[in-house]
Scaffold this motif. Structure first.
Motif, short mmCIF file in Angstrom:
data_model
loop_
_atom_site.label_atom_id
_atom_site.label_comp_id
_atom_site.label_asym_id
_atom_site.label_seq_id
_atom_site.Cartn_x
_atom_site.Cartn_y
_atom_site.Cartn_z
N HIS A 11 0.84 -1.20 0.00
CA HIS A 11 0.00 0.00 0.00
C HIS A 11 0.88 1.26 0.00
O HIS A 11 0.63 2.20 -0.76
CB HIS A 11 -0.94 0.00 1.20
N ARG A 12 1.91 1.26 0.83
CA ARG A 12 2.80 2.42 0.91
C ARG A 12 3.52 2.64 -0.41
O ARG A 12 3.67 3.77 -0.86
CB ARG A 12 3.79 2.26 2.06
N ALA A 13 3.98 1.56 -1.03
CA ALA A 13 4.68 1.68 -2.33
C ALA A 13 3.73 2.21 -3.39
O ALA A 13 4.10 3.09 -4.19
CB ALA A 13 5.26 0.33 -2.74
N ALA A 14 2.50 1.70 -3.41
CA ALA A 14 1.52 2.17 -4.40
C ALA A 14 1.17 3.64 -4.15
O ALA A 14 1.05 4.42 -5.09
CB ALA A 14 0.26 1.30 -4.34
N LEU A 15 1.01 4.02 -2.89
CA LEU A 15 0.72 5.41 -2.55
C LEU A 15 1.87 6.31 -2.98
O LEU A 15 1.66 7.37 -3.57
CB LEU A 15 0.46 5.54 -1.04
N GLY A 16 3.10 5.89 -2.70
CA GLY A 16 4.27 6.68 -3.09
C GLY A 16 4.37 6.83 -4.60
O GLY A 16 4.66 7.92 -5.11
N ALA A 17 4.14 5.75 -5.34
CA ALA A 17 4.19 5.80 -6.80
C ALA A 17 3.10 6.74 -7.34
O ALA A 17 3.34 7.53 -8.26
CB ALA A 17 4.03 4.41 -7.39
N PHE A 18 1.91 6.68 -6.75
CA PHE A 18 0.83 7.57 -7.15
C PHE A 18 1.23 9.02 -6.90
O PHE A 18 1.07 9.89 -7.75
CB PHE A 18 -0.47 7.23 -6.40
N GLY A 19 1.78 9.28 -5.71
CA GLY A 19 2.21 10.64 -5.36
C GLY A 19 3.26 11.18 -6.31
O GLY A 19 3.23 12.35 -6.69
N GLU A 20 4.18 10.32 -6.73
CA GLU A 20 5.21 10.76 -7.68
C GLU A 20 4.60 11.08 -9.04
O GLU A 20 5.01 12.06 -9.68
CB GLU A 20 6.31 9.72 -7.78
N ARG A 21 3.62 10.30 -9.48
CA ARG A 21 2.95 10.61 -10.74
C ARG A 21 2.22 11.96 -10.66
O ARG A 21 2.28 12.77 -11.58
CB ARG A 21 1.97 9.50 -11.14
N VAL A 22 1.57 12.21 -9.53
CA VAL A 22 0.89 13.48 -9.32
C VAL A 22 1.92 14.62 -9.31
O VAL A 22 1.71 15.68 -9.92
CB VAL A 22 0.08 13.47 -8.00
N ALA A 23 3.05 14.41 -8.65
CA ALA A 23 4.10 15.43 -8.57
C ALA A 23 4.67 15.74 -9.96
O ALA A 23 4.89 16.91 -10.29
CB ALA A 23 5.20 14.99 -7.62
N VAL A 107 7.89 18.39 -2.89
CA VAL A 107 6.48 18.35 -3.29
C VAL A 107 5.76 17.44 -2.30
O VAL A 107 6.10 16.27 -2.15
CB VAL A 107 6.31 17.83 -4.73
N GLY A 108 4.78 18.01 -1.63
CA GLY A 108 3.93 17.25 -0.73
C GLY A 108 2.62 16.94 -1.43
O GLY A 108 2.01 17.82 -2.03
N VAL A 109 2.24 15.67 -1.40
CA VAL A 109 0.99 15.24 -2.02
C VAL A 109 0.10 14.67 -0.91
O VAL A 109 0.48 13.69 -0.26
CB VAL A 109 1.24 14.18 -3.12
#
Length: 126
Positions: A11-23, A107-109
């Motif tokens: 879950h943390r890895a998926a959340l981090g990957a999502f945040g990087e795409r948003v960033a 960048v904070g998401v």
């Protein structure tokens, strides 16, 4: 069957990957050109490297679902800042990119359970 404890890293890895795409999208929308993502060396990983005009930007991305432990951008500790400077030197040594200015951004998401994703881009964060 996975338990909550051993599914959490996924879950943390998926959340981090999502945040990087948003960033990446937020930086591109702000006019930055992303040069590198998730660059790794023996000392660690740089989330994003971008160019903003004459500046080469080393960007740390922090993604959170809540603010119970503070805002995502507050998670960049002095030790993390030192590591990012070291990683930036390593990246520069490994690449043929030159710029008159170097900058460190954060960048904070924030991905709440409901409502829109919020992005905070701190230029020259440290």
């Amino acid at each position: 069957m996975p338990t909550p404890e051993n599914s959490r890293p996924d879950h943390r890895a998926a959340l981090g990957a999502f945040g990087e795409r948003v960033a990446v999208r937020a930086l591109a929308d702000a006019g930055l050109l992303v040069l590198d993502r998730n660059w790794r060396c023996r000392d660690g990983e740089l989330d994003l490297v971008a160019r903003d005009g004459d500046a080469l930007v080393f960007c740390e991305v922090k993604t959170r679902t809540g603010t119970g432990f503070g805002h995502a951008v507050e998670a960049v500790t002095p030790a993390k800042r030192r590591r990012l400077r070291l990683l930036a030197r390593s990246w520069l040594a490994a690449h043929d990119h030159h710029a008159p200015d170097l900058r460190f951004d954060v960048v904070g998401v924030h991905v709440p359970r409901s409502g829109p994703v919020r992005v905070t881009h701190l230029r020259n964060a440290f």
